[in-house]
Enzyme design. Structure first.
Site, short mmCIF file in Angstrom:
data_model
loop_
_atom_site.label_atom_id
_atom_site.label_comp_id
_atom_site.label_asym_id
_atom_site.label_seq_id
_atom_site.Cartn_x
_atom_site.Cartn_y
_atom_site.Cartn_z
N GLU A 22 51.96 38.15 58.58
CA GLU A 22 51.94 37.12 57.54
C GLU A 22 53.19 37.22 56.67
O GLU A 22 53.43 38.23 56.03
CB GLU A 22 50.68 37.34 56.68
CG GLU A 22 50.67 36.63 55.36
CD GLU A 22 49.45 37.02 54.53
OE1 GLU A 22 48.68 37.91 54.93
OE2 GLU A 22 49.27 36.40 53.46
N ASP A 24 47.75 40.47 54.85
CA ASP A 24 47.42 41.19 53.62
C ASP A 24 45.92 41.38 53.51
O ASP A 24 45.14 40.59 54.02
CB ASP A 24 47.89 40.38 52.40
CG ASP A 24 49.41 40.42 52.27
OD1 ASP A 24 50.02 41.32 52.87
OD2 ASP A 24 49.95 39.55 51.57
N ASP A 45 43.89 40.62 51.35
CA ASP A 45 43.35 39.80 50.26
C ASP A 45 42.77 38.51 50.85
O ASP A 45 42.73 38.34 52.06
CB ASP A 45 44.43 39.51 49.21
CG ASP A 45 45.62 38.76 49.81
OD1 ASP A 45 45.52 38.29 50.97
OD2 ASP A 45 46.65 38.65 49.13
N ASP A 91 43.84 35.37 50.84
CA ASP A 91 44.77 34.58 51.64
C ASP A 91 44.99 35.20 53.00
O ASP A 91 45.03 34.52 54.02
CB ASP A 91 46.13 34.49 50.93
CG ASP A 91 46.17 33.30 49.99
OD1 ASP A 91 45.18 32.54 49.97
OD2 ASP A 91 47.19 33.16 49.28
#
Ligand code: 0RA
Length: 645
Positions: free
Chosen positions: A435, A508, A510, A512
């Protein structure tokens, strides 16, 4: 079988048959994987399926209406049914009760002694004795012939004969209860059963067996229980598949029929999506690889829809027929057949081989579907216009695909953003799909370029659940993935072209990141499912925290580990804890050491247990409807994390 009740005192004779029995169970213990697939979480769940399937067989035979499964606080499981109860009569040939024979003899499943069922799930017939052999202990209770009969086993060995524990009270009825404790010496990794995996499977079984009540109670947590019962059977299944989609017509098409070849049930309804979700079952077993019932269904569907469209003048004489793919776009269908002797073939033994079943499904689908269309002209119109739309989009997509193919997809040009590895041996090579450009940069510097390739993705990739093929193939990020992986896409995909046997998604930790990960997985699942089936797809696990204590760094991957690490270091507030907000925050060396170095990293392999479940999962996660998506994520947060039911 002669049914001489075994009395309390009868000793089971230790004869040649008993020795064979022991050898059978020893073989199971020596190579458990051969019988239940693995000794990991999957194998553990398999034990439950085996026991529950026996009760479902009893329901198929028409004698059982309710099955209750309980996971106890100690992780043992009981399965109780209200069937006839396992037979308790003594079998002369074995010198023991029939129930004990079932529990200790390999392959003595539902079909034993000709007393068996008309229908039984062939694959799962090995059943109870395998579970018994792999259980630290197992207790059975049988309500039958006016008594409660009990017997206990340890690692497959009976601890005494079957006993008449007491007389049955009025209203207790008949039935079988089996409680077992998976052997900790066999299932070493984890003995934790997943409520979500169990409940999804039982819901599927309830759909497939109209009226059967299946309840699951998890005593490890308060108030965790579900009950499934569907009077509509697979009609309700189709409704459920389309729950988070928009149907293009109102009535779910349904029929059931029985003839010499067996029983067939079909339910279907089109939605305005682009995927086809056709699930087939034979004797309740999900036939992932299709087979005779699926071929019969597809042939009938294509023919009947085309015939109708021509007959009504919707398709003009000079126009080409709609293809099967056009007609199946947006189709949710369930086909379930029940046969006396199912033949399972194919790599994973999930392809139905019985050729006579093709005709059974084809002729009845032809007949009932033609009637359905004739009786509901408005719905028929909606269905055909959906297929015509699909045909147009498909023609446009073909043009795009041809252009891409002539361009760089199948030429030797690799995408510019790809930092390839030097190895050309797919078995050694890995690609990290990363990403963002900054994480991509760290990964490029940190990697071992001998065998690790890096492909950075810019921002979010296209959500393939919401776009047709044409748009999907025009997306630059997706084109980069296709050409880097090197094996084509959708109907041109060929596993042999794959350039890396490990495709690692690194995002990541998280919200997103997990969204992007799901987008990539959705794309792979829809367009390169073979890649996932082959076990080539992985998820990287970057650490969440760095703990620094006395100038040493420790990387930890979750909150629990953080607590454990602090305790272990005896840090007493003397440690500094840093939280990584994203991969980009790690320097190349950190990224290598924690997430990419095969010596240290943990990769989660992406597996898909049931196609129905996976389809549902992706639709719920990525489809248009917001509410079901939210519910699904909440209900499955733990498993979505691993995608490894
Ligand atoms: C063999 C024969 C009969 C019933 C069963 C097996 C049976 C097995 C299981 C396993 C779980 N629940 C079960 N319920 C029944 C039929 C015996 C008869 O004729 O009554």
């Amino acid at each position: 079988m002669t049914a001489n009740p075994v009395t309390k005192n009868s000793k089971s004779s230790y004869n040649a048959d008993s020795i064979q029995v022991l050898e059978g169970l020893e073989a199971v213990k020596r190579r458990p994987g051969m019988y239940i697939g693995s000794t990991g979480p999957r194998g553990l769940h398999h034990l439950v399926w085996e026991i529950v399937d026996n009760s479902i067989d009893e329901a198929l035979a028409g004698y059982c209406t309710e099955i209750s499964i309980t996971v106890h606080p100690d992780n043992s499981v009981s399965v109780a049914d209200d069937g006839r109860g396992m037979p308790v009569g003594r079998m002369e040939k074995y010198g023991k009760s029939a129930a004990e024979v079932i529990m200790t003899t390999l392959h003595a499943g539902g079909k034993f002694d000709g007393q068996g069922y008309k229908v039984s799930g062939g694959l799962h017939g090995v059943g109870s004795s395998v579970v018994n052999a792999l259980s630290e202990w197992l207790e059975m209770e049988i309500r039958r012939e006016g008594h409660l009969w009990t017997q206990r086993y340890e690692r497959g060995f009976p601890q005494g004969d079957i006993e008449q524990a007491r007389e049955l009270k009025k209203g207790e009825g008949t039935g079988t209860t089996v409680r077992f404790m998976p052997d900790p010496e066999v299932f070493t990794e984890t003995r934790e059963l997943s409520f979500d995996t169990l409940s999804r499977r039982f819901r599927e079984s309830a759909f497939l067996n109209k009226g059967l009540r299946i309840s699951l109670t998890d005593e490890r947590e308060v108030d965790r229980a579900v009950t499934y019962q569907y009077e509509g059977g697979i009609r309700d299944f189709v409704e459920h598949i389309n729950e988070s989609k928009d149907p293009v017509h109102k009535t779910i098409f349904y029929f059931e029929r029985e003839d010499e070849a067996g029983e067939v049930e079909v339910a279907l309804q089109w939605n305005n999506g682009f995927q086809d979700s056709v699930f087939t079952f034979a004797n309740n077993i999900n036939t992932h690889e299709g087979g005779a019932h699926l071929s019969g269904f597809k042939a009938a569907l294509t023919r009947t829809v085309n015939d109708y469209a021509r007959q009504k003048g919707i398709l003009k004489e000079k126009e080409e027929n709609l293809t099967g793919d056009d007609i199946r776009e947006g189709l949710a269908a369930v086909i379930s057949v029940k046969l006396g002797e199912p033949q399972f073939e194919g790599q994973t033994k999930t392809k139905l081989g019985n050729t006579e079943v093709k005709g059974l499904v084809e002729s009845n689908t032809n007949r009932y579907l033609a009637e359905f269309l004739e009786e509901r002209p408005n719905e028929a119109k909606a269905i055909i216009s959906k297929a015509l739309q699909a045909a147009r989009a498909r023609q446009a997509a073909r043009k795009v695909r041809d252009t891409i193919r002539k361009g760089y997809l199948e030429s030797s040009t690799l995408p510019g953003k790809l930092a390839d590895c030097s190895s050309k041996d797919p078995a050694r090579s890995e690609i990290y799909i990363v990403e963002g450009d900054s994480a991509g940069g760290s990964a490029k510097q940190g990697r071992d370029r001998n065998f690790q390739a890096i492909l950075p993705l810019r921002g979010k990739i296209l959500n393939v659940e919401k776009a047709n093929m044409n748009k999907v193939l025009s997306n630059v990020e997706i084109q980069a993935m296709i050409s880097a992986i090197g094996a084509g896409v959708a109907d041109t995909f060929n596993l042999e072209g794959v350039r890396y046997n490990k495709i690692v998604i690194m995002t990541d930790a998280d919200v997103d990141g997990s969204h992007i990960r799901t987008l990539v997985l959705t794309f792979l699942f829809r367009n390169m499912p073979e890649l996932i089936e082959a076990g080539y797809v992985y998820i990287a696990q970057p650490p969440l925290f760095k703990v620094t204590h006395q100038r040493k760094d420790y990387y930890v991957y979750n909150d629990r580990e953080l607590q454990e690490t602090l305790t272990r270091l005896n840090a007493n507030g003397n440690a500094s804890i840093g939280r990584f907000k994203g991969l980009g925050e790690m320097n190349p060396i950190q990224l290598w050491e924690t997430t990419m170095n095969p010596q240290n990293r943990t990769l989660l392999q992406v597996t898909v247990d049931s196609a129905a479940t996976a389809d549902e999962l992706f639709t719920a996660l990525m489809g248009d409807k917001v509410e079901p998506r939210k519910l699904f994520i909440e209900a499955n947060a733990r498993e979505v994390k691993n995608l490894d039911a």
